[in-house]
Scaffold this active site. Structure first.
Site, PDB file in Angstrom:
ATOM      1  N   CYS A  56       0.748  -1.076   0.231  1.00 27.12           N
ATOM      2  CA  CYS A  56       0.003  -0.118  -0.052  1.00 27.12           C
ATOM      3  C   CYS A  56       0.856   1.186   0.000  1.00 27.12           C
ATOM      4  O   CYS A  56       1.264   1.692   0.955  1.00 27.12           O
ATOM      5  CB  CYS A  56      -1.039   0.029   1.173  1.00 27.12           C
ATOM      6  N   CYS A  80      -0.659   4.178   2.074  1.00 33.61           N
ATOM      7  CA  CYS A  80      -0.040   3.806   3.598  1.00 33.61           C
ATOM      8  C   CYS A  80       1.310   4.032   4.037  1.00 33.61           C
ATOM      9  O   CYS A  80       1.340   5.055   5.097  1.00 33.61           O
ATOM     10  CB  CYS A  80      -0.586   2.386   3.938  1.00 33.61           C
ATOM     11  N   ASP A  81       2.179   3.751   3.210  1.00 34.04           N
ATOM     12  CA  ASP A  81       3.553   3.606   3.630  1.00 34.04           C
ATOM     13  C   ASP A  81       4.657   4.543   2.936  1.00 34.04           C
ATOM     14  O   ASP A  81       5.815   4.665   3.173  1.00 34.04           O
ATOM     15  CB  ASP A  81       3.987   2.388   3.658  1.00 34.04           C
TER      16      ASP A  81
END
Ligand code: NDP
Length: 306
Positions: free
Chosen positions: A134, A137-138
């Protein structure tokens, strides 16, 4: 046989949020958490884009808090995975862990989706230490660093262009000599100067040390092997929605995502609602999953009180 007014399947942001709203609506939700309590988010570390946490929040702590909130409001949250359902008529029949049977007046499916991984032991070893599925997300953790994205579909292109805005260099590792993505996405990738596409390449191994990922070993179709140095290794080779159990009754698209009716969470079976990643091939964020869990609970409440 136990009878539940509102049964929620899935313990991710969608399921827990549905449980919070359903508890407050007084429809006595029972929630089965499944094999991965907390959902996909528990495979990441810090969540920086969930509103309300100015300094970010540990993903597991966020999920534990959502769960606690649902329990405090009266949700009956249980461990166990739903192993069979019969949605041919109401009340719906649900079997948990192959043995416990329940009947439910309304059902909320919030079983999520699973990101696909290559299946390499090294990839597993560095999950959360540089290996991620992701970028939204990261990606932030790799600002001004070099990263790689595996895949050639729309997701890979979208993630690569997103990462290109944060990172110094983005390698796209593509196993064929063409991208599967839409022409518009391909153009975006090709016109982004800090994205380099490595055509006809497969990953042999994710390289790393005690600090996490340091690179990847790739093999070209002609058999030659070479290494690239990266700090982040992102998988974008597709997701599998967890909808197979419901397939005999519930309509899905070609990829298996449950189809919901317009802006609601209603499926083609009256009384069955779907929320979160199992019905969302596009956004797949904790916050969008939570929002759709809210919608599903409100829809279930309306249905039960009709
Ligand atoms: P896709 O299935 O479209 O693409 C997967 C990509 O990963 C392909 O390039 C595939 O290669 C590659 N791949 C699969 N397995 C491996 C493997 N083992 N090793 C290396 N590469 C692999 O998935 P997406 O998640 O990209 O998209 C899913 C759906 O969502 C699509 O319909 C897409 O159009 C849609 N979508 C739309 C967006 C938008 O409109 N903005 C954004 C994101 C997704 P190969 O081509 O060789 O099979």
């Amino acid at each position: 046989m136990e009878k539940a007014k509102c049964l929620i399947i899935g313990g991710g942001p969608a399921g827990y949020t549905a449980a919070i709203y359903a508890s407050r609506a007084d429809i006595s939700p029972v929630l089965y958490e499944g094999m991965e309590p907390g959902g996909q988010l528990t495979t990441t570390t810090v969540v920086e884009n969930f509103p309300g946490y100015p300094n970010g929040v540990d993903a597991n702590a966020l999920m534990a808090d959502m769960r606690k909130q649902a329990v405090r409001l009266g949700a009956d949250i249980r461990s166990g995975a739903v192993s069979a359902v019969d949605l041919s008529k109401r009340p719906f029949k649900v079997t948990v862990d192959g043995s416990v049977e329940l009947e439910a007046e309304a059902l909320i499916i919030a079983t999520g989706a699973t990101a696909r991984y290559l299946g390499l032991p090294s990839e597993q070893k560095f999950r959360g230490l540089g290996v991620s599925a992701c970028a939204t997300c990261d990606g932030f953790f790799y600002r001004k660093k070099d990263v790689a994205v595996v895949g050639g579909g729309d997701t890979a292109c979208e993630e690569a262009t997103y990462l290109a805005g944060l990172c110094r260099k983005v390698y796209m590792i593509v196993r064929r000599d063409v991208l599967r993505a839409s022409v518009a996405m391909q153009e975006r990738v090709k016109s982004t100067p800090n994205i380099e596409i490595l055509w006809n390449c497969n990953t042999q191994e994710v390289l790393g040390d005690s600090s996490g990922v340091t690179g990847a070993r790739l093999q070209r179709k002609d058999g030659s092997v070479f290494d690239i140095a990266v700090d982040g290794f992102f998988l974008a080779i597709g997701h599998t929605p967890q909808s197979a159990l419901f397939a005999p009754w519930i309509k899905t698209d070609e990829a298996g995502y449950i189809i919901t009716d317009g802006r609601t969470s209603a499926t083609n079976v009256e009384g069955v609602f779907a929320a979160g990643d199992v019905q969302d091939p596009r956004y797949r964020q904790a916050i969008t999953a939570a929002a759709s869990g809210c919608r599903a609970a409100l829809d279930a409440e309306k249905f039960l009180k009709q």
